[in-house]
Design a protein around this motif. Structure first.
Motif, PDB file in Angstrom:
ATOM      1  N   UNK A 140      15.493 -19.515  21.886  1.00  0.00           N
ATOM      2  CA  UNK A 140      14.403 -18.946  21.103  1.00  0.00           C
ATOM      3  C   UNK A 140      14.693 -17.589  20.492  1.00  0.00           C
ATOM      4  N   UNK A 141      15.892 -17.065  20.700  1.00  0.00           N
ATOM      5  CA  UNK A 141      16.258 -15.746  20.169  1.00  0.00           C
ATOM      6  C   UNK A 141      17.321 -15.915  19.087  1.00  0.00           C
ATOM      7  N   UNK A 142      17.084 -15.317  17.925  1.00  0.00           N
ATOM      8  CA  UNK A 142      18.030 -15.405  16.808  1.00  0.00           C
ATOM      9  C   UNK A 142      19.393 -14.828  17.234  1.00  0.00           C
ATOM     10  N   UNK A 143      20.478 -15.519  16.849  1.00  0.00           N
ATOM     11  CA  UNK A 143      21.803 -15.072  17.303  1.00  0.00           C
ATOM     12  C   UNK A 143      22.128 -13.659  16.818  1.00  0.00           C
ATOM     13  N   UNK A 144      21.567 -13.262  15.672  1.00  0.00           N
ATOM     14  CA  UNK A 144      21.824 -11.898  15.170  1.00  0.00           C
ATOM     15  C   UNK A 144      21.107 -10.848  16.008  1.00  0.00           C
ATOM     16  N   UNK A 145      20.151 -11.285  16.829  1.00  0.00           N
ATOM     17  CA  UNK A 145      19.452 -10.353  17.728  1.00  0.00           C
ATOM     18  C   UNK A 145      20.107 -10.291  19.107  1.00  0.00           C
ATOM     19  N   UNK A 146      20.991 -11.261  19.384  1.00  0.00           N
ATOM     20  CA  UNK A 146      21.692 -11.276  20.672  1.00  0.00           C
ATOM     21  C   UNK A 146      22.780 -10.198  20.697  1.00  0.00           C
ATOM     22  N   UNK A 147      23.053  -9.689  21.890  1.00  0.00           N
ATOM     23  CA  UNK A 147      24.280  -8.927  22.106  1.00  0.00           C
ATOM     24  C   UNK A 147      25.443  -9.918  22.028  1.00  0.00           C
ATOM     25  N   UNK A 148      26.426  -9.627  21.171  1.00  0.00           N
ATOM     26  CA  UNK A 148      27.492 -10.604  20.919  1.00  0.00           C
ATOM     27  C   UNK A 148      28.256 -10.978  22.184  1.00  0.00           C
ATOM     28  N   UNK A 149      28.535 -10.004  23.046  1.00  0.00           N
ATOM     29  CA  UNK A 149      29.272 -10.307  24.268  1.00  0.00           C
ATOM     30  C   UNK A 149      28.439 -11.195  25.196  1.00  0.00           C
ATOM     31  N   UNK A 150      27.148 -10.944  25.247  1.00  0.00           N
ATOM     32  CA  UNK A 150      26.272 -11.778  26.076  1.00  0.00           C
ATOM     33  C   UNK A 150      26.197 -13.190  25.506  1.00  0.00           C
ATOM     34  N   UNK A 151      26.078 -13.292  24.181  1.00  0.00           N
ATOM     35  CA  UNK A 151      26.006 -14.610  23.542  1.00  0.00           C
ATOM     36  C   UNK A 151      27.299 -15.391  23.759  1.00  0.00           C
ATOM     37  N   UNK A 152      28.426 -14.765  23.476  1.00  0.00           N
ATOM     38  CA  UNK A 152      29.706 -15.456  23.613  1.00  0.00           C
ATOM     39  C   UNK A 152      30.044 -15.732  25.071  1.00  0.00           C
ATOM     40  N   UNK A 153      29.452 -14.942  25.973  1.00  0.00           N
ATOM     41  CA  UNK A 153      29.648 -15.209  27.392  1.00  0.00           C
ATOM     42  C   UNK A 153      29.046 -16.537  27.826  1.00  0.00           C
ATOM     43  N   UNK A 154      28.082 -17.058  27.028  1.00  0.00           N
ATOM     44  CA  UNK A 154      27.441 -18.328  27.349  1.00  0.00           C
ATOM     45  C   UNK A 154      28.172 -19.512  26.742  1.00  0.00           C
ATOM     46  N   UNK A 155      29.182 -19.233  25.908  1.00  0.00           N
ATOM     47  CA  UNK A 155      29.801 -20.299  25.115  1.00  0.00           C
ATOM     48  C   UNK A 155      31.273 -20.458  25.483  1.00  0.00           C
ATOM     49  N   UNK A 156      31.686 -21.713  25.616  1.00  0.00           N
ATOM     50  CA  UNK A 156      33.098 -22.035  25.749  1.00  0.00           C
ATOM     51  C   UNK A 156      33.559 -22.726  24.480  1.00  0.00           C
ATOM     52  N   UNK A 157      34.711 -22.336  23.972  1.00  0.00           N
ATOM     53  CA  UNK A 157      35.204 -22.875  22.707  1.00  0.00           C
ATOM     54  C   UNK A 157      36.559 -23.537  22.910  1.00  0.00           C
ATOM     55  N   UNK A 158      36.659 -24.783  22.485  1.00  0.00           N
ATOM     56  CA  UNK A 158      37.941 -25.485  22.470  1.00  0.00           C
ATOM     57  C   UNK A 158      38.167 -25.937  21.032  1.00  0.00           C
ATOM     58  N   UNK A 159      39.219 -25.434  20.406  1.00  0.00           N
ATOM     59  CA  UNK A 159      39.459 -25.703  18.994  1.00  0.00           C
ATOM     60  C   UNK A 159      40.519 -26.785  18.810  1.00  0.00           C
ATOM     61  N   UNK A 160      40.640 -27.250  17.580  1.00  0.00           N
ATOM     62  CA  UNK A 160      41.668 -28.239  17.246  1.00  0.00           C
ATOM     63  C   UNK A 160      43.054 -27.672  17.494  1.00  0.00           C
TER      64      UNK A 160
END
Length: 609
Positions: A432-452
């Motif tokens: 419910x919180x816009x990603x531009x309002x998130x602290x980037x480190x907190x937001x990315x801390x919730x995400x795991x990324x596996x790329x091609x």
């Protein structure tokens, strides 16, 4: 003062003590450089038996007559020594003064060079440290319009040019002018007429010497290995910036880079000090050779009577000392211009505005509770929109797959959700919180990324995985490898998890690298997983192992799967079919097959392939 030169000054303040000591030592260097030439005159007088006999010690009568006083006092000492111990002892005395003066001159030259080395290399290191921090914190979007080589050139070449330029300016305004002033004062004391002639002689001679003289450059030992480490780190940072940012690993890489450049600082300082010693030592040895020749020449003049001499040789030697600093000033003025141009390029990057930043009151939360909502977003990398009024939702614990042709905008969703880029219109909400309002480190801390592209670094397997969780134990690393179907091959390597995998994981196969990327995400254990075509570049056998690993990893996680191979996403809760940035179909696999639309055609095409 040049604006770019003003920008360098704050970096110098940290080394103010070294700058002051360099000035002091350079003043003494200039003084003894002048005295070295001055002492040749009484030496020649003794050689040719031209010393004025003074039997009464002269009295000091004020600064205005200091030249006369010093000359008479020196003649008094020579007269006394000659009468008491003989003319050869007097010659040894004056030659000893020449040698001592030369030693002091080169001693202060060495001390000044040491302080300059600390100053130059310190400023260089601090500039690199700040520039690297800037490079790693700038958004991905900045590098879309930049050549990686240009950025690396600014770090490697331009900063070095700035370093050399600053050193030239420092000597341009301190060392060389002081040397000229001391020499001219001494020449005026000796002869006003000859000095007036020198004012005409210097520009002409300086021009001729600058045209025919050879520039001598000291050659230092090359530190290729140490230099290669920090170049490699910089290259890997730029290549793997998405992974670095998504795992909040900026500080890990900054620490690694800083450790490298400080090793290079220590090495360069040691090399430079040896080079600094080479020049004064060679000159001092040259003076010793001259002193030996003077002793032998004294024998020929005073005892053998086979040599003649000229009275003005000493003065000519003194006048010649002005030519070297004059030429250096002329040469430095051109190098300074080149250095300031390089400084402008460096500071352009340092002052580059970061367009993707945290708000002052950025939202911080370390749990994921509800879901992700994408509402009517529009986004363009340049002019044409890649995404147009794009919307979808994914509840916590569900899996959404994005499929479509290349260029349909699938990977852009991953870039926007991790906030590598900011959207033009619309909104992306996480809990419910816009990603531009998130602290980037907190937001990315919730995400795991596996790329091609399996982005791995020239480190051990363990260190590659620790990017996701720096404090993880070996047991946790091994468990993550097992989940990713990677431990079977890792356990057979010579050093297990401590095995170095080479540049970009070059020692491993594509499937092995991809499984390590998955293990890194597993170790991080984020509630949200983004899989950006994680199996598209794999062979069938590797794909099965990786797909099994992905399914294990996605259990109980919210997943966004960007897929090229449709066989990998059949179990997804919702499949979104994209075309030119818009949604053309969505639903479960069976539903979309039943519709016999775009998705069904894509599945049929891949089945034929």
């Amino acid at each position: 003062m040049d604006d770019n030169l003003k920008k360098i000054i704050p970096f110098v303040k940290k080394y103010k003590r070294n700058a002051i000591l360099n000035i002091v030592f350079n003043i003494f260097y200039a003084l003894f450089s002048t005295l070295l030439m001055v002492t040749l005159i009484p030496t020649l007088n003794v050689l040719f038996d031209k010393t004025k006999q003074v039997f009464v010690e002269p009295q000091y009568e004020g600064f205005g007559k200091i030249g006369k006083y010093l000359n008479n006092y020196f003649n008094y000492q020579i007269t006394t020594i000659s009468n008491e111990s003989g003319i050869q002892t007097a010659l040894l005395f004056v030659v000893g003064i020449v040698i001592t003066t030369a030693l002091l001159k080169n001693f202060f030259n060495y001390l000044a060079s040491n302080q300059s080395t600390v100053l130059r290399n310190g400023v260089l290191t601090d500039l690199r440290e700040k520039l690297y921090s800037k490079i790693i914190h700038l958004p991905i979007s900045y590098y879309s319009d930049q050549r990686k080589g240009d950025v690396m050139t600014k770090m490697l070449g331009d900063i070095g040019e700035v370093q050399n330029s600053f050193f030239q300016i420092f000597e341009l305004i301190i060392r060389e002018p002081i040397t000229i002033v001391f020499s001219l004062l001494s020449m005026l004391i000796i002869s006003v007429k000859l000095t007036l002639f020198v004012f005409i002689f210097i520009p002409v001679s300086g021009f001729i010497i600058s045209r025919i003289g050879k520039s001598l450059k000291s050659k230092s030992v090359q530190a290729q290995h140490e230099q290669g480490v920090f170049i490699s780190t910089l290259d890997e940072t730029l290549t793997g910036l998405k992974v670095v940012k998504s795992y909040n690993a900026e500080n890990i890489f900054i620490s690694k880079f800083n450790a490298s450049i400080y090793k290079l600082l220590k090495l360069n300082t040691s090399i430079a000090n040896k080079n600094n010693l080479a020049s004064p030592m060679s000159e001092f040895l040259g003076i010793m050779s001259i002193a030996s020749l003077l002793l032998y020449g004294g024998y020929l003049v005073l005892l053998d009577k086979s040599l003649d001499a000229t009275a003005f040789i000493g003065y000519i030697a003194l006048a010649y000392t002005i030519l070297t600093p004059a030429k250096a000033i002329s040469k430095a003025s051109y190098q300074v211009k080149s250095g300031l141009a390089a400084a402008e390029r460096v500071f352009t990057l340092l002052e580059q505005e970061n367009t993707v930043t945290n708000k002052p009151d950025a939202f911080v939360k370390h749990t994921f509770d509800k879901g992700i909502t994408v509402k009517n977003i529009n986004f363009a990398y340049q002019e044409e929109n890649v995404l147009k009024n794009f919307s979808f939702e994914v509840e916590k614990g569900k899996t959404v797959a994005l499929v479509g042709q290349s260029g349909s905008g699938k990977s852009t969703i991953a870039n926007l959700l991790t906030r590598f880029y900011d959207i033009n219109d619309g909104s992306i909400l996480v809990d419910g919180v816009e990603v531009r309002d998130w602290d980037m480190h907190a937001l990315r801390g919730l995400i795991g990324l596996v790329t091609q592209d399996s982005i791995l670094f020239n480190e051990s397997i363990k260190n590659n995985l620790l990017i996701g969780k720096p404090n993880a134990t070996d047991e946790e690393i091994i468990e993550a490898l097992k989940v990713a179907n990677a431990y079977e091959f890792v356990s057979t390597l010579p050093n297990g998890i401590n095995t170095n995998i080479g540049d970009a994981g070059g020692k491993l196969s594509g499937g092995q690298k991809q499984r390590l990327s998955i293990a890194r995400a597993v170790l991080k254990n984020p509630p949200i997983m983004i899989l950006d075509e994680a199996t598209s570049a794999l062979d069938t056998e590797s794909e099965k192992l990786v797909q099994d690993a992905l399914e294990k990893m996605m259990q109980n996680r919210t997943s966004i799967v960007i897929a090229h191979r449709l066989s990998t996403i059949q179990k997804a809760d919702n499949i979104i079919v994209m075309q030119k940035g818009e949604i053309v179909e969505q639903g479960k696999h069976a539903e979309l097959i039943a519709k016999n639309g775009t998705y069904a055609r894509l599945v049929a095409l891949q089945s034929l392939e």
